[in-house]
Design a protein around this motif. Structure first.
Motif, PDB file in Angstrom:
ATOM      1  N   GLN A 231     -84.885 -16.091 -37.991  1.00  0.00           N
ATOM      2  CA  GLN A 231     -83.700 -16.677 -38.618  1.00  0.00           C
ATOM      3  C   GLN A 231     -82.663 -17.073 -37.574  1.00  0.00           C
ATOM      4  OE1 GLN A 231     -82.556 -13.708 -41.531  1.00  0.00           O
ATOM      5  NE2 GLN A 231     -84.612 -13.795 -42.460  1.00  0.00           N
ATOM      6  N   GLU A 232     -82.531 -16.253 -36.542  1.00  0.00           N
ATOM      7  CA  GLU A 232     -81.597 -16.606 -35.475  1.00  0.00           C
ATOM      8  C   GLU A 232     -82.083 -17.860 -34.744  1.00  0.00           C
ATOM      9  OE1 GLU A 232     -78.027 -16.113 -33.367  1.00  0.00           O
ATOM     10  OE2 GLU A 232     -78.790 -15.258 -35.241  1.00  0.00           O
ATOM     11  N   ALA A 233     -83.396 -17.974 -34.533  1.00  0.00           N
ATOM     12  CA  ALA A 233     -83.951 -19.182 -33.914  1.00  0.00           C
ATOM     13  C   ALA A 233     -83.630 -20.403 -34.771  1.00  0.00           C
ATOM     14  CB  ALA A 233     -85.461 -19.037 -33.739  1.00  0.00           C
ATOM     15  N   TYR A 234     -83.771 -20.228 -36.076  1.00  0.00           N
ATOM     16  CA  TYR A 234     -83.492 -21.328 -37.005  1.00  0.00           C
ATOM     17  C   TYR A 234     -82.033 -21.785 -36.892  1.00  0.00           C
ATOM     18  CZ  TYR A 234     -83.642 -23.911 -41.443  1.00  0.00           C
ATOM     19  OH  TYR A 234     -83.594 -24.888 -42.408  1.00  0.00           O
ATOM     20  N   TYR A 235     -81.122 -20.814 -36.855  1.00  0.00           N
ATOM     21  CA  TYR A 235     -79.706 -21.158 -36.730  1.00  0.00           C
ATOM     22  C   TYR A 235     -79.428 -21.865 -35.400  1.00  0.00           C
ATOM     23  CZ  TYR A 235     -78.213 -18.596 -40.889  1.00  0.00           C
ATOM     24  OH  TYR A 235     -78.021 -18.187 -42.183  1.00  0.00           O
TER      25      TYR A 235
ATOM     26  N   THR B 164     -86.317 -27.392 -37.033  1.00  0.00           N
ATOM     27  CA  THR B 164     -86.068 -26.507 -38.179  1.00  0.00           C
ATOM     28  C   THR B 164     -87.051 -26.814 -39.306  1.00  0.00           C
ATOM     29  OG1 THR B 164     -84.355 -28.006 -39.039  1.00  0.00           O
ATOM     30  CG2 THR B 164     -83.633 -26.184 -37.622  1.00  0.00           C
ATOM     31  N   ASP B 165     -87.380 -28.085 -39.480  1.00  0.00           N
ATOM     32  CA  ASP B 165     -88.401 -28.445 -40.474  1.00  0.00           C
ATOM     33  C   ASP B 165     -89.740 -27.803 -40.112  1.00  0.00           C
ATOM     34  OD1 ASP B 165     -86.520 -29.955 -41.775  1.00  0.00           O
ATOM     35  OD2 ASP B 165     -87.249 -31.888 -41.037  1.00  0.00           O
ATOM     36  N   ASP B 166     -90.046 -27.809 -38.821  1.00  0.00           N
ATOM     37  CA  ASP B 166     -91.300 -27.215 -38.338  1.00  0.00           C
ATOM     38  C   ASP B 166     -91.333 -25.719 -38.634  1.00  0.00           C
ATOM     39  OD1 ASP B 166     -93.780 -27.248 -36.633  1.00  0.00           O
ATOM     40  OD2 ASP B 166     -92.538 -25.969 -35.354  1.00  0.00           O
ATOM     41  N   LEU B 167     -90.217 -25.033 -38.406  1.00  0.00           N
ATOM     42  CA  LEU B 167     -90.166 -23.594 -38.690  1.00  0.00           C
ATOM     43  C   LEU B 167     -90.277 -23.320 -40.180  1.00  0.00           C
ATOM     44  CD1 LEU B 167     -87.374 -22.249 -36.277  1.00  0.00           C
ATOM     45  CD2 LEU B 167     -89.851 -22.294 -35.937  1.00  0.00           C
TER      46      LEU B 167
ATOM     47  N   ILE C 171     -82.725 -17.457 -46.055  1.00  0.00           N
ATOM     48  CA  ILE C 171     -81.777 -18.534 -45.747  1.00  0.00           C
ATOM     49  C   ILE C 171     -82.264 -19.882 -46.248  1.00  0.00           C
ATOM     50  CG2 ILE C 171     -80.823 -17.366 -43.731  1.00  0.00           C
ATOM     51  CD1 ILE C 171     -82.498 -19.156 -41.957  1.00  0.00           C
ATOM     52  N   LEU C 172     -83.458 -19.926 -46.824  1.00  0.00           N
ATOM     53  CA  LEU C 172     -83.957 -21.185 -47.372  1.00  0.00           C
ATOM     54  C   LEU C 172     -83.753 -21.260 -48.886  1.00  0.00           C
ATOM     55  CD1 LEU C 172     -87.299 -21.660 -45.393  1.00  0.00           C
ATOM     56  CD2 LEU C 172     -85.062 -22.647 -44.943  1.00  0.00           C
ATOM     57  N   GLN C 173     -83.292 -20.171 -49.487  1.00  0.00           N
ATOM     58  CA  GLN C 173     -83.082 -20.188 -50.930  1.00  0.00           C
ATOM     59  C   GLN C 173     -81.965 -21.165 -51.271  1.00  0.00           C
ATOM     60  OE1 GLN C 173     -82.206 -16.103 -51.704  1.00  0.00           O
ATOM     61  NE2 GLN C 173     -84.344 -15.529 -52.023  1.00  0.00           N
ATOM     62  N   GLN C 174     -82.231 -22.015 -52.223  1.00  0.00           N
ATOM     63  CA  GLN C 174     -81.219 -22.981 -52.649  1.00  0.00           C
ATOM     64  C   GLN C 174     -80.141 -22.277 -53.456  1.00  0.00           C
ATOM     65  OE1 GLN C 174     -81.112 -26.140 -51.736  1.00  0.00           O
ATOM     66  NE2 GLN C 174     -82.950 -25.821 -50.522  1.00  0.00           N
ATOM     67  N   SER C 175     -78.898 -22.693 -53.252  1.00  0.00           N
ATOM     68  CA  SER C 175     -77.779 -22.102 -53.987  1.00  0.00           C
ATOM     69  C   SER C 175     -77.911 -22.414 -55.477  1.00  0.00           C
ATOM     70  CB  SER C 175     -76.457 -22.662 -53.470  1.00  0.00           C
ATOM     71  OG  SER C 175     -76.289 -22.337 -52.114  1.00  0.00           O
TER      72      SER C 175
ATOM     73  N   PRO D 237     -92.274 -19.819 -43.699  1.00  0.00           N
ATOM     74  CA  PRO D 237     -91.382 -19.796 -44.874  1.00  0.00           C
ATOM     75  C   PRO D 237     -91.008 -18.382 -45.302  1.00  0.00           C
ATOM     76  CG  PRO D 237     -93.626 -20.379 -45.501  1.00  0.00           C
ATOM     77  CD  PRO D 237     -93.597 -20.408 -44.013  1.00  0.00           C
ATOM     78  N   GLU D 238     -91.898 -17.421 -45.145  1.00  0.00           N
ATOM     79  CA  GLU D 238     -91.596 -16.058 -45.573  1.00  0.00           C
ATOM     80  C   GLU D 238     -90.523 -15.423 -44.694  1.00  0.00           C
ATOM     81  OE1 GLU D 238     -92.529 -14.251 -48.258  1.00  0.00           O
ATOM     82  OE2 GLU D 238     -93.263 -16.215 -48.888  1.00  0.00           O
ATOM     83  N   LEU D 239     -90.598 -15.683 -43.383  1.00  0.00           N
ATOM     84  CA  LEU D 239     -89.599 -15.111 -42.475  1.00  0.00           C
ATOM     85  C   LEU D 239     -88.228 -15.730 -42.699  1.00  0.00           C
ATOM     86  CD1 LEU D 239     -91.559 -14.883 -39.069  1.00  0.00           C
ATOM     87  CD2 LEU D 239     -91.266 -13.123 -40.832  1.00  0.00           C
TER      88      LEU D 239
END
Length: 734
Positions: free
Chosen positions: A604-608, A619-622, A633-637, A627-629
Motif C-alpha cells: 500500500q505504501e508503494a501504491y501511494y 498503480t494500474d499494474d499493482l 485502499i481500492l474500495q470505492q466510497s 488486488p488483495e494486498l
C-alpha cells in the motif's frame, strides 16, 4: 512639434523636433509619396540621419539609419557609399544577433554582401570575410543548413589563413552535430586541427591517448587546481584557435567516439597550462573534470575542475561559455558529489544562457539533461509531462534534432509510466518510435542515442516486471555504455542490471546461480563506488540491491533490514520513485515469506508513492497484480455509508500501518482516508472527551498531524441535515 530651448552666452537657439500624432497619420503621409520617389526619399532620410548622428546616437539609431539606406541602396553609385553601407549592415546584423533577432540579422548580412564589389575578396577582404562568416552563422541559427553550407564553402575557398577559417569550421561542427552527422563533424574538426599542428588520433590509438594523460599528470604535479584560475590570459593565436576547435568537438566526440574524450580534455588543459587561459579554457576544464569523474575514477579532482570552469566563466565574464560549462557540470560532474536534484537548476541555467547567446547546440543538451535528471530524481511525472513539450517545440524551432530526439525519449518514457500500454518497455508512442529511431541512431553512429534508449527501456522493463526483456536490454546496452560516461545513466544502469539478475536468479539452475551472483557483485561494486562519493544519490540503491541479494540467499532478517534502510534513504533524499520500488520489492519479499499483513502494508505504501510520483500506469499494474494486498485502499466510497460505518471500513485490520499521508489525483481509486494510526488516536479522543469543543479540537488536530496540511475544516450536517463548518484548525489553534 516637440522643441527644446537652449540659451547660452546670450544666444538663443531652438532645436526643432517633429513627430506624427499617430501611426495612421504617418502611413497616410507616406502613401502620398509617389512610388518613383520613395527610394530617393528613404535614401535622403537615411543620409540626413547618418550625417547628423553623433557616435552615441548613431548606435542608438542604427536600425533606423540602415533601414532607410537599404531601401535606397539601388540609387547608390559610388563604391565608397556602398562599402560604408555594407559596414553599417554588418554592424546592424551583429546588433540584431546579440538581441536574438536571428532572422533580421541574416537579412542585414545578406544585404551587406549584396553591396560588396565583385572583387571584394581582393579589395575589401576584411569586410567581405566578416560579412560572409556572420551570414554563415546567421544561416545556421535560422536553421538554414543548405544556405549555411553554401556560404561556408565560399569562405573556405576565399579565406587566406587558417585563422580566418576557424569560425566556419566551428559552425560546420555545430550544424552537423545538431543533425546527428557525428562522424562528419569529427572529420571536419580533425582536418581543421591538423592545419593548426594538433593531431587528433584515431579512437583506437590507446598509446597516444595514454601519453597525453601522462604528460598532463606530470605538468599538474604539485599544482592547486583552484590556482589555475590565475593563469595569464592567452595571446598565441594558434593556441586560441586550437582550443576553440577542441571545445566544439566535445559533443560529437562524446556521441560518436567517446574513447577520444581523455585525449581531448588533456590537450585542452595542457594548452592552457602552456599558453594561458582563454574563454575556451572554461570548457576545457569542464571536459577534463568530466573525464576524471567518468573515465579515471578521480571524482574529487574532477569536481574541482568542474568548479574551476564555472568560476573562470565569471572571472573572464564570458557569457558565451556559460551554456557549455553549465551543461557539462550539471550533466556529468555535479551528481557525483551533490544531490541529483541540485543539477536541475544548473541545467536550466545552461538552457537559458544558450538560447540567449545562440548556443543552441549546448542549450539543447542542457535541457534534455534536465529532463532525464528530473526523471531519475523522481520529479512529479505530471509536471514533467506538462513542461517537456514546450522545450521540445523550442528545440524543433531552432532545428536541434539530436537533443530534441533525446528529450523525446524521456517524454516517451514518462508517457509509458503515466499511461498503461500492452508493452511498456517499448519506446513506441506519441513522442518516440524505437522501430524508426534505433536504426537511425545506428546509421548515424549515434552511440549516445542508442545508450539512452536502452537505459530507458531497461528501467521500464524492470518496473513492469518484464525481467527477460530487461535482461535483453542489459546485453544490448553494454556495448554503448561508454557513450554516456559520467552521466547518471551509468549508475542507474548498474542498479537495474543488478536487480534484474537477482529477480531472475531463483528460476535458474544451481550452477548458473553462482555465475549470476558474480555478475551482481560486479554491478554492485560499481554502484558502491558511486555511493561512496555521493551517498545521497546512490546509497539507498546499494541497500536495495543488498536486500534483494539477501532475499535470494534466504537471509530474511538481513533482507528486511536492508529493505527498510533503502526505503528510509530514498525517502530522506526525495527519491519517491525508488521509495516506491523499494516498498514494492519489500512487499513481494514478505508475501513470499507468507507474511500477508506486513506485505499489504508495504504494498500500500508503494501504491501511494507511485501515485504521488504520477506513475498511473504503475498503480494500474499493482492493482492488477496484487488486488488483495491493496483491497482496503481500492474500495470505492459508498455515499450511503454513515460516518461511523466509514470509520469502521477504514479501520479494517488489513489497512496499512505505515504513515500513508500522500494522495494523488492521478488515481481515482484512492479514498481520501486517514491511516490506521489516526483512527486509533481519534477513537481515544472520543473515549476521553465529553465536551464538544474539546472533542472538535482534538479531532481536527489529529487530522492536521496525519494529513500534513497547514489548515483543515470540519464540515458536519446539523439537525436539519444542512452542512455547516463546525471547526477550522491550524497547527496552533482550533
Amino acid at each position: 512639434y516637440v522643441g527644446e530651448l537652449d540659451t547660452t552666452q546670450n544666444t538663443q537657439t531652438e532645436t526643432l523636433n517633429y513627430k506624427f500624432l499617430h501611426d495612421r497619420v504617418q502611413q497616410a503621409a507616406y502613401s502620398l509619396i509617389p512610388d518613383d520617389r520613395k527610394q530617393i526619399t528613404h535614401l535622403q532620410i537615411g543620409q540626413l540621419l547618418l550625417l547628423d548622428a553623433s557616435p552615441s546616437t548613431k548606435e542608438e539609431k542604427l536600425f533606423d539609419i540602415v533601414n532607410h539606406l537599404n531601401i535606397g541602396r539601388y540609387l547608390m553609385i559610388q563604391p565608397s557609399e556602398r562599402t560604408e553601407l555594407a559596414q553599417l549592415n554588418l554592424n546592424a546584423g551583429g546588433k540584431a544577433k546579440n538581441s536574438t533577432a536571428y532572422a533580421a540579422a541574416r537579412g542585414y548580412f545578406k544585404t551587406g554582401i549584396e553591396l560588396l564589389q565583385p572583387d571584394c575578396w581582393k579589395t575589401e577582404y576584411e569586410l567581405a570575410l566578416n560579412l560572409h562568416v556572420a551570414a554563415t552563422e546567421a544561416s545556421y541559427l535560422n536553421g538554414d543548413f543548405e544556405g549555411m553550407e553554401h556560404l561556408a564553402a565560399l569562405v573556405l575557398q576565399q579565406a587566406q589563413t587558417i585563422f580566418d577559417k576557424v569560425k566556419i569550421y566551428e559552425i560546420q561542427i555545430a550544424a552537423q552535430t545538431s543533425q546527428s552527422q557525428i562522424l562528419e563533424a569529427i572529420a571536419v574538426g580533425r582536418e581543421a586541427l591538423s592545419q593548426l599542428g594538433v593531431d587528433l588520433p584515431d579512437a583506437t590509438d590507446e598509446a597516444q591517448i595514454g601519453k597525453a594523460l601522462q604528460d598532463l599528470k606530470e605538468q599538474l604535479q604539485g599544482r592547486e587546481i583552484a590556482g589555475l584560475i590565475d593563469l595569464p590570459v592567452i595571446s598565441d593565436p594558434t593556441a586560441i584557435a586550437a582550443m576553440s576547435l577542441l571545445g566544439m568537438l566535445f559533443s560529437p566526440v562524446l556521441l560518436g567516439t567517446p574513447s577520444l574524450m581523455p585525449f581531448l580534455s588533456a590537450t585542452m588543459v595542457r594548452l592552457s597550462l602552456q599558453f594561458g587561459n582563454t574563454p575556451a579554457s572554461t570548457g576545457g576544464y569542464a571536459i577534463h573534470g568530466m573525464v576524471l569523474c567518468a573515465f579515471l575514477g578521480e571524482v574529487q579532482t574532477g569536481y574541482e575542475f568542474g568548479r574551476l570552469s564555472l568560476l573562470l566563466v565569471e572571472r573572464l565574464n564570458v557569457q558565451s561559455m556559460k551554456c557549455f560549462t553549465h551543461a557539462l557540470f550539471g550533466g556529468f560532474i555535479q551528481h557525483s558529489q551533490e544531490a541529483l536534484r541540485a543539477a536541475l537548476l544548473v541545467q536550466k541555467e545552461s538552457y537559458t544562457a544558450g538560447m540567449e547567446t545562440g548556443d543552441f547546440l549546448q542549450a539543447g543538451y542542457g535541457i534534455q539533461g534536465c529532463a532525464y535528471t528530473s526523471l531519475f530524481a523522481g520529479v512529479d511525472l505530471d509536471r514533467l509531462s506538462a513542461e517537456l513539450p514546450a522545450y521540445s517545440a523550442a528545440l524543433a524551432q531552432v532545428k536541434q534534432d539530436s537533443s530534441r530526439i533525446y528529450l523525446d525519449m524521456v517524454q516517451q518514457t514518462v508517457q509509458n509510466l503515466r499511461e498503461s500500454v500492452n508493452q511498456p518497455h517499448l519506446l513506441i508512442g506519441q513522442f518516440y518510435d524505437e522501430t524508426v529511431m534505433l536504426p537511425k541512431h545506428q546509421q548515424d553512429n549515434d552511440l549516445t542515442g542508442i545508450a539512452l534508449a536502452y537505459s530507458y527501456k531497461l528501467l521500464l522493463a524492470y518496473y513492469f516486471g518484464n525481467y527477460q526483456a530487461a535482461l535483453d536490454h542489459i546485453a544490448q546496452n553494454k556495448s554503448y555504455l561508454m557513450a554516456v560516461s559520467g552521466m547518471t545513466h551509468v549508475p542507474t544502469f548498474h542498479f537495474y542490471a543488478a536487480l534484474t539478475y537477482l529477480a531472475l536468479l531463483p528460476s535458474q539452475a544451481e550452477p548458473e546461480q553462482a555465475e549470476i551472483l558474480d555478475r551482481v557483485a560486479s554491478h554492485e561494486t560499481i554502484l558502491h563506488r558511486w555511493a561512496q562519493n555521493a551517498p545521497m544519490n546512490y546509497q539507498h540503491k546499494v541497500d536495495l540491491v543488498e536486500a534483494e541479494k539477501y532475499r535470494v540467499l534466504g537471509k530474511n532478517y538481513e533482507a528486511g533490514d536492508c529493505y527498510d534502510r533503502a526505503i528510509s534513504g530514498a525517502k530522506a533524499n526525495e527519491y519517491i520513485n525508488e521509495e516506491a520500488l523499494a516498498n514494492e520489492l519489500a512487499a513481494k519479499f514478505y508475501l513470499n515469506w507468507s507474511k500477508e499483513k506486513v506485505a499489504a502494508s508495504y504494498m500500500q505504501e508503494a501504491y501511494y508513492c507511485y501515485s504521488h510520483w504520477g506513475a498511473k500506469a504503475k498503480t494500474d499494474d499493482l492493482e492488477t497484480r496484487y488486488p488483495e494486498l491493496l483491497r482496503s485502499i481500492l474500495q470505492q466510497s459508498d455515499p450511503s455509508m454513515t460516518m461511523f460505518g466509514t470509520l469502521a471500513t477504514i479501520a479494517s485490520p488489513a489497512y496499512s500501518l505505515h504513515s500513508s499521508t500522500r494522495n494523488s489525483s492521478s488515481s481515482s481509486s484512492i479514498n481520501t482516508t486517514l491511516d490506521f494510526a489516526a483512527i486509533l488516536k481519534a477513537s481515544q479522543a472520543l473515549s476521553r472527551s465529553i465536551q464538544l469543543e474539546d472533542l472538535l479540537h482534538q479531532l481536527t488536530q489529529i487530522i492536521l498531524q496525519n494529513s500534513g496540511c497547514d489548515r483543515c475544516a470540519l464540515i458536519l450536517p446539523n439537525e436539519n441535515q444542512v452542512w455547516e463548518v463546525r471547526a477550522i484548525a491550524t497547527p496552533i489553534a482550533t
